[in-house]
Design a protein around this motif. Structure first.
Motif: not given
Length: 785
Positions: A525-526, A529, A531, A533, A537, A585-586
Motif C-alpha cells: 500500500t505504501k 500509495k 488509501t 479508509v 495495513d 482500502v479506498k
C-alpha cells in the motif's frame, strides 16, 4: 481503332495533368485499401490448406435448443461425442478432442501465460502440423510446444525432456517442438498437452453429455465418404443423447458437421469459436476499402463532369464527323482504364510502404501467400474499378448532342438545382469528417485509458518481472539502493487481468461473490500509495497469513455493512480458507477502464509473486534503473532485463499505437482524396470564370469581394457536409464509448476540432486557388477568350 483510343487518352491525360494526378492518386489510395482487404480475404480462404487430409476433416458443432425455443450454435461439443463417432460408425477413420486449458505454465523455473490445449494423441494423426524437433505426444504426461514457446521458456537450451506444469494438468515431459509456419490455421496454440483418457471428468466435471462448452471435436472420415453421410448420422445421436439430459433450461442438443475447408471464413457466429476469420469482419474491411475507392471514383466523376463543356465540344465535333456513340464510349472508357492502370502502379508502391506496419502484419496480411492468383485479382479489380468509375462520365459525355452543346445545355441536375458535382463533394467531406470524429474519439479514449488516474501511484514506480529470481533476494538487493523509497511485489500488475475467486461470508452459505484477488508483498500500500479508509495495513513481515485487505466495493458486495464494521470479520476463499479482513482500502481502478470497479482482495502470499514494484524518489530514476538492471543481470544472467516504469506499462497496454496509426493512415487517405477533389473543382471553377473575374476587376471589384464570390459556394458545401457529419459522428463516437465503463465525453473539443480542421483544409485549398485568380492581371484575363 484501339491504338487511336490509346493515343487520344494519353494526350487527354497529359493535357490535363493536375486533374489526372488527382484521379490517379485517389484511385491508387482506394485500390491500396481494397488490396489489403482482398489479401486478407484470400488469407481467410487459405486457412488450414497445409493439412494433408483437409478434404476429409470435419469439425462437429452443437446447436443448443432451450425450452424457450431459442437456438445457440457452439463450436464445442460434449466430450463423449468423439469416442462415440469413432466406435459406432465404421466410416469414421479417427476422431480427436481438443480442450482449452487455463492457468500459467511453469517451465525452466519460469511461470508464464500461454495459449494451451489438451488433445488426444489422434489429433496429430488427423492434422498435419510439421514437427521441427522430437516427436508428437503418444501418452498422457507428455506435451509439444511451438518454436516461439521454446525460445521464451528455454532460450538456446534443448527443450526436449524438460517438464511443464499447469494447474489441472499432470506434470508433462516435452517430447517435440512444432515448427513455426507462416500458414494460417483456425487452431492456434503455444502448448499442446496429451489429454488423459482416464480423467475426463476433470474437464467436464462429470457432466458428460450435459457439458457442451469445453471440448472441440474433429473427425477424419475414410476415403470416398461424402459430407452428407456424416451429416445423416448426427440427428440420431442428438435424439438419443438429448433424452438423457439433466433437467434444466436445455431442451435438446443438435449436432452438425462442418468441413475444415469451410470453417474460414466463418459464415455464422459460433459461441466458443476458434481463430478463424469472421465473414462479418471481412465484410467491414472490404466496405472500408470500397468506401475509399468510391470517394476516389467520386473525384473522377466530379472532375470529368466539371470539364463536361470542353469535352462536349469535342463530342459535338466528332459526332458531326460521323462518330458513333459506342465509339465515343470506347474512347472515354479507354481513358479510365489507362488511369486505373497508372493508379495500380502507384497503389503497389503504397502497398509496399504500409506492409511493414505492425497492424497490417498482425491483422491483415500476416501469413498470406502472395501468388499469381492474388496479383491477378489486383489487376482485374483495378481495371474493373476504372471501368465502373468511368462509366457514368462516358455515358453522359457520349450522349451530348451538337445542338445542346451550342446552346450550352449541359445541366446535370438531380434535385432542384443541386448539381451532381456538388452532391459528390458534400458526400466526400461528410464521410471524411465522420471518420475523423470517430478516430479522434477513439484516440482520446485510448489516451485517457493510457494516462488517466487509476487511483494508485504509477509514476516513478518500476515494474520488474521476477521470472525465476526469488523475491526476497532481489528485494533485499534493490532496497539498499539510494533513491529507492519502497519495494513490494504483486502476482499480476494492476491494469492487467488478475485472477478471480468465489468468496463466501459464511462457509455454509451457498451464495458466492466473484472477487479479483492479488497476492502482494509487504509495503504494498505504501509503494502504490493506496488509501486505507478503515482498519490497519498488512503487517510488514508476514508469512502466508490469514489477514487480507479488501476495497470498498468488496464491502458492499460481501454485505459487510460499512468499511469500519467490515474490519475484523472473516470470509472464505474457495470454501477452504478462512481469512480475516485487516483493513479496507479506498476504491481505485485496478482493471482496464472497460470494467467498473469490482471487489478486490489483497492477500499476503510471497510464493505467488511474479512482479516487483520499486517506488523511486524523483530525480533518481535513471540511476536506480541502471543499478537495478545490473543487480538483475547479476542474479539471472540468462534472462533479459524487462523492467519498465509502471506508467509506461499502462501506456503501452492501452494506447494501441499500432491500431491508431493504421486508422490515422486511412483517415489521411480519406481526407487527401476529398481535398484533392475539392482542389480540382476549385481550380476548374476559377479557370472557367477567369473572364468574369477580369470584368469585375475592371469595374472596381476588390480582391476580397472576388475571393468570396469564387469561394462562397464551396464554403456552403463544407458547411452542409459538417451539418450532416457532426451528428452522425457524435452518435458513432458514443456507440464506441459505450464499451467502456469509464470514458471521455464528446463535446466541443472533439466536434469543434474536427470541423475546424475540415474548414481549415477546405479554406486553404479554396483561398489559395481563388486568391491567385483574384490577383491576376485583368488585361490577360479579358484577352484570353
Amino acid at each position: 481503332m484501339l491504338q487511336n483510343y490509346f493515343k487520344i487518352a494519353v494526350r487527354s491525360i497529359w493535357k490535363h495533368r493536375l486533374f489526372s494526378i488527382i484521379n490517379i492518386f485517389g484511385l491508387a489510395s482506394g485500390l491500396m485499401v481494397c488490396f489489403l482487404a482482398i489479401a486478407h480475404i484470400k488469407g481467410a480462404l487459405d486457412y488450414d490448406n497445409f493439412h494433408t487430409n483437409r478434404d476429409r476433416i470435419y469439425r462437429i458443432i452443437t446447436d443448443v435448443h432451450t425450452k424457450e425455443d431459442d437456438k445457440t450454435a457452439f463450436a464445442t461439443t460434449p466430450l463423449p461425442l468423439a469416442e462415440t463417432l469413432k466406435k459406432d460408425y465404421g466410416f469414421v477413420e479417427n476422431s480427436a478432442r481438443i480442450v482449452r486449458t487455463y492457468g500459467e505454465v511453469l517451465g525452466n523455473e519460469k511461470r508464464l501465460d500461454f495459449l494451451t490445449f489438451a488433445v488426444d494423441a489422434s489429433f496429430f494423426q488427423i492434422f498435419g502440423y510439421p514437427v521441427a524437433q522430437g516427436h508428437v505426444p503418444t501418452r498422457p504426461g507428455t506435451a509439444v510446444i511451438s518454436q516461439q514457446t521454446a525460445e521464451k521458456l528455454f532460450g538456446k537450451k534443448d527443450p526436449i525432456g524438460q517438464v511443464l506444469e499447469q494447474d489441472g494438468i499432470a506434470p508433462s515431459i516435452i517430447t517435440g517442438v512444432i515448427a513455426d509456419t507462416t500458414s494460417r490455421s483456425h487452431l492456434r496454440f503455444d502448448i499442446l498437452f496429451a489429454l488423459p483418457k482416464d480423467k475426463m471428468n476433470l474437464f467436464d466435471e462429470g457432466k458428460g453429455w450435459n457439458e457442451y462448452g469445453k471440448s472441440y471435436t474433429y473427425v477424419l472420415v475414410k476415403q470416398g465418404i461424402l459430407e452428407y453421410q456424416l451429416q445423416n448420422i448426427l440427428p440420431a445421436i442428438s435424439k438419443r443423447e438429448s433424452a438423457g439430459l439433466a433437467p434444466g433450461g436445455i431442451k435438446s442438443l443438435g449436432f452438425r458437421a462442418q468441413p475444415l475447408t469451410r470453417i474460414s471464413p466463418a459464415m455464422e457466429e459460433l459461441m466458443n469459436s476458434t481463430y478463424e476469420a469472421q465473414l462479418s469482419g471481412l465484410t467491414v474491411e472490404m466496405s472500408v476499402g470500397l468506401v475509399t475507392l468510391i470517394m476516389a471514383a467520386f473525384n473522377y466523376i466530379n472532375l470529368t463532369l466539371a470539364r463536361s463543356m470542353s469535352r462536349a465540344r469535342e463530342v459535338g465535333i466528332r459526332k458531326t464527323s460521323g462518330a458513333l456513340r459506342w465509339q465515343l464510349l470506347g474512347q472515354f472508357m479507354a481513358e479510365s482504364v489507362i488511369l486505373s492502370l497508372l493508379a495500380l502502379g502507384l497503389a503497389y508502391i503504397m502497398l509496399e510502404l504500409v506492409k511493414p506496419m505492425a497492424f497490417v502484419q498482425q491483422w491483415l496480411i500476416g501469413g498470406v501467400v502472395w501468388d499469381w492468383k492474388l496479383w491477378a485479382s489486383f489487376v482485374t479489380f483495378s481495371i474493373a474499378a476504372g471501368l465502373l468509375a468511368g462509366l457514368i462520365p462516358a455515358k453522359v459525355l457520349s450522349n451530348f448532342q451538337p445542338a445542346e452543346v451550342l446552346r450550352s445545355r449541359n445541366g446535370l441536375k438531380i434535385i432542384r438545382g443541386i448539381s451532381l458535382r456538388k452532391t459528390l463533394i458534400v458526400l466526400q467531406f461528410s464521410i471524411s469528417l465522420l471518420a475523423m470524429i470517430a478516430l479522434v474519439t477513439m484516440m482520446r479514449q485510448q489516451y485517457y485509458m493510457a494516462t488517466g488516474d487509476y487511483g494508485f501511484q504509477n509514476k516513478n514506480v518500476l515494474n520488474i518481472p521476477l521470472n525465476n529470481i526469488p523475491y526476497e533476494r532481489l528485494s533485499n538487493e534493490i532496497g539498499k539502493l539510494a533513491g529507492v523509497e519502497h519495494v513490494s511485489g504483486i502476482s499480476e500488475p494492476f491494469g492487467h487481468h488478475g485472477a478471480t475467486e468465489r468468496i463466501k461470508t459464511k462457509r455454509a452459505d451457498e451464495n458466492t461473490v466473484t472477487s479479483f484477488i492479488f497476492d502482494v508483498a509487504p509495503d504494498f500500500t505504501k509503494t502504490l500509495k493506496l488509501t486505507l479508509v478503515a482498519g490497519k495495513d498488512l503487517p510488514e513481515k508476514f508469512t502466508a497469513g490469514h489477514q487480507i485487505l479488501i476495497n470498498e466495493e468488496a464491502v458492499k458486495k460481501f454485505g459487510l455493512g460499512d468499511s469500519k464494521s467490515a474490519v475484523g470479520k472473516s470470509i472464505w476463499l474457495n470454501d477452504s480458507t478462512e481469512v480475516e479482513i485487516s483493513g479496507v482500502v479506498k476504491d481505485f481502478r485496478f482493471k482496464s477502464f472497460n470494467w467498473e470497479i469490482k471487489p478486490l482482495i489483497l492477500r499476503p502470499e510471497i510464493p505467488g509473486l511474479r512482479y516487483m514494484h520499486v517506488a523511486v524518489a524523483s530525480g533518481s530514476e535513471d540511476r536506480v534503473l541502471a543499478e537495478t538492471e545490473k543487480i538483475y543481470t547479476k542474479l539471472n544472467s540468462y534472462e533479459t532485463f524487462e523492467g519498465k516504469w509502471f506508467d509506461d506499462f499502462l501506456y503501452e497496454r492501452h494506447a494501441h499505437i499500432d491500431d491508431i496509426s493504421f486508422m490515422a493512415l486511412l483517415l489521411g487517405i480519406s481526407f487527401s482524396i476529398a481535398c484533392l477533389g475539392l482542389l480540382g473543382m476549385v481550380t476548374y471553377n476559377t479557370q472557367t470564370r477567369i473572364r468574369e473575374v477580369g470584368i469585375r476587376k475592371v469595374m472596381g471589384a476588390e480582391v476580397a469581394q472576388i475571393i468570396w464570390l469564387l469561394s462562397r459556394d464551396f464554403v456552403k458545401l463544407l458547411s452542409i457536409a459538417g451539418a450532416i457529419a457532426l451528428p452522425l459522428g457524435y452518435l458513432a463516437g458514443y456507440a464506441f464509448l459505450m464499451n467502456f465503463a469509464y470514458h471521455i465525453n464528446i463535446g466541443f473539443e472533439t466536434l469543434g476540432l474536427c470541423f475546424g480542421v475540415l474548414l481549415l483544409l477546405g479554406g486553404l485549398i479554396i483561398s489559395t486557388r481563388t486568391y491567385k485568380a483574384a490577383t491576376g492581371n485583368p488585361v490577360e484575363a479579358l484577352g484570353n477568350e
